[in-house]
Design an enzyme around this catalytic site. Structure first.
Site, PDB file in Angstrom:
ATOM      1  N   HIS A 139       3.866  -3.405  -1.920  1.00 18.49           N
ATOM      2  CA  HIS A 139       3.053  -2.384  -1.249  1.00 18.49           C
ATOM      3  C   HIS A 139       2.105  -2.987  -0.209  1.00 18.49           C
ATOM      4  CE1 HIS A 139       4.319   0.825  -4.043  1.00 18.49           C
ATOM      5  NE2 HIS A 139       4.374  -0.163  -4.913  1.00 18.49           N
ATOM      6  N   LYS A 179      10.270  -0.051   1.160  1.00 18.70           N
ATOM      7  CA  LYS A 179       9.061   0.745   1.381  1.00 18.70           C
ATOM      8  C   LYS A 179       8.739   0.758   2.878  1.00 18.70           C
ATOM      9  CE  LYS A 179       7.446   0.155  -3.347  1.00 18.70           C
ATOM     10  NZ  LYS A 179       8.727  -0.373  -3.876  1.00 18.70           N
ATOM     11  N   SER A 221       0.122  -0.722  -7.080  1.00 20.26           N
ATOM     12  CA  SER A 221       0.851   0.475  -6.669  1.00 20.26           C
ATOM     13  C   SER A 221       0.204   1.784  -7.078  1.00 20.26           C
ATOM     14  CB  SER A 221       2.276   0.430  -7.230  1.00 20.26           C
ATOM     15  OG  SER A 221       2.254   0.395  -8.656  1.00 20.26           O
TER      16      SER A 221
END
Length: 384
Positions: A206, A236, A178
């Site tokens: 991610h 996300k 990240s």
């Protein structure tokens, strides 16, 4: 006790490491407003820009209209409404696994999964730069944790050699890290996991929606059916909130019965699930979204490289390493004055001396905005 708290806060101020909350009003996927001034958001993990996508908003509205505003309890007590079942089936298909299980956050998914599959008789091998939720899950498991240097396969192999083959073992890593944006060598980790009889778990928080044609790290390496546990978030790239674990049916059924952060949490709201399900459908059916992200990642990388900044990652995360906290804050403040939000990332999130501006680009940015950010960043760096 209050004196102690105050002393700790004063110490953070002295070390340029105090964190505060700022209120922003989102205008769209990349712009926010504060005190009548607009800012360009370059610190969000909304990689596909789906938070304002009408299809995702419609999914959230449908969920709330059909099933109400809240779930009313934990799923083992008050049951599972059909949207959960549909989302978990879709996630399992998306990750090419037998089953999936939704948690309230990615943090809870990591903590709940690791502390369930590992116990005091398990040895956990964890990358030095793994996310805090992985670290906390390892601690809660009460297993023996052996940390290997970041992406250092040789060191991990050495550590594995020291352990009896029949001892329970878990190798756990971020897929995309990240704060650095680099990709874990999952193919080599997989080989070691098979050679030394260890479970392999990857956190795709991610990576989902960014690599492997959007399917994550295992897909990136062609290992979708090989990795034991694939974890991710809905908060996300998928523009909602929540986390999930995808694995074979034995592991998922085991988590339903043993994962405390799943068992003892009130379930997500129907709107959250509806939004996540709609976003997943967008990712799978609308290739233009992922194409825009990759185009913007490549464009921003080219701009930064032309400025002499290392930007060779394949992901939307661009760490601008600066070093000292005060210098990092100065760059962040300069960007802010230019109407750009580029947050200063400082210890303990990153090691001491490695403070940075973590810029993220999304599918919703345009080239003019990226140009403006890079020019402002270049001007800010000249002030140091």
């Amino acid at each position: 006790m209050y004196k102690f708290f105050k002393e700790q806060l004063d110490s953070k101020i002295e070390n340029h490491n105090l964190r505060t909350l700022r209120e922003y009003c989102p205008l769209d996927a990349v712009r926010v407003k504060r005190d009548d001034k607009e800012y360009l958001m370059m610190a969000s993990n909304n990689y596909l820009g789906l938070t304002f996508d009408t299809r995702v908003i419609e999914g959230a509205l449908k969920g709330a209209q059909q099933y109400g505003t809240g779930s009313g309890g934990s799923r083992l007590v008050s049951g599972t409404f059909p949207l959960f079942t549909e989302l978990e089936r879709s996630l399992a298909k998306f990750k090419n696994t037998e089953k999936a299980l939704v948690f309230n956050t990615g943090y809870m998914a990591n903590v709940g999964t690791i502390s369930a599959v590992a116990d005091k008789n398990t040895i956990i091998f964890s990358d030095a730069l793994n996310h805090a939720s992985i670290i906390d899950g390892c601690r809660l498991s009460r297993g023996t944790v052996k940390t290997y240097s970041h992406c250092d396969i040789d060191e991990l192999k050495y550590l594995l050699k020291q352990v009896d083959r029949n001892t329970r073992k878990l190798i756990v890593t971020d897929g995309v890290f990240s704060m650095d944006g680099d990709i874990a060598p999952l193919d080599k980790l997989y080989e070691l996991s098979r050679d030394y009889n260890a479970l392999l778990m990857v956190d795709d928080a991610h990576a989902t929606g960014t690599i492997g044609n959007g399917h994550g790290t295992a897909a990136y390496f062609g290992l979708e059916k090989e990795v034991d546990i694939q974890l991710g978030t809905l908060s996300k790239s998928l523009g909602s909130v929540g986390g999930y674990v995808a694995a074979n049916s034995t592991i998922i059924d085991y988590l339903v019965n043993t994962s405390r952060s799943f068992i003892f949490s009130t379930a997500l709201s129907p709107a959250d699930i509806g939004a996540a399900l709609a976003a997943l459908q967008v990712l799978e059916t609308d290739a233009s979204v992922l194409a825009r992200l990759h185009e913007n990642v490549n464009y921003m990388a080219d701009q930064l490289i032309s400025m002499g900044i290392d930007a060779t990652n394949e992901t939307p995360i661009f760490p601008i390493l600066i070093g000292r906290n005060e210098d990092t804050l100065a760059v962040s403040d300069y960007l802010y004055e230019d109407g750009i939000i580029g947050t200063a990332i400082r210890p303990p999130t990153v090691p001491i001396g490695e403070s940075r501006i973590r810029l993220t680009v999304t599918a919703a940015h345009n080239k003019e905005q990226i140009d403006y950010v890079c020019q402002s960043l270049q001007n800010a760096m000249k002030q140091l």
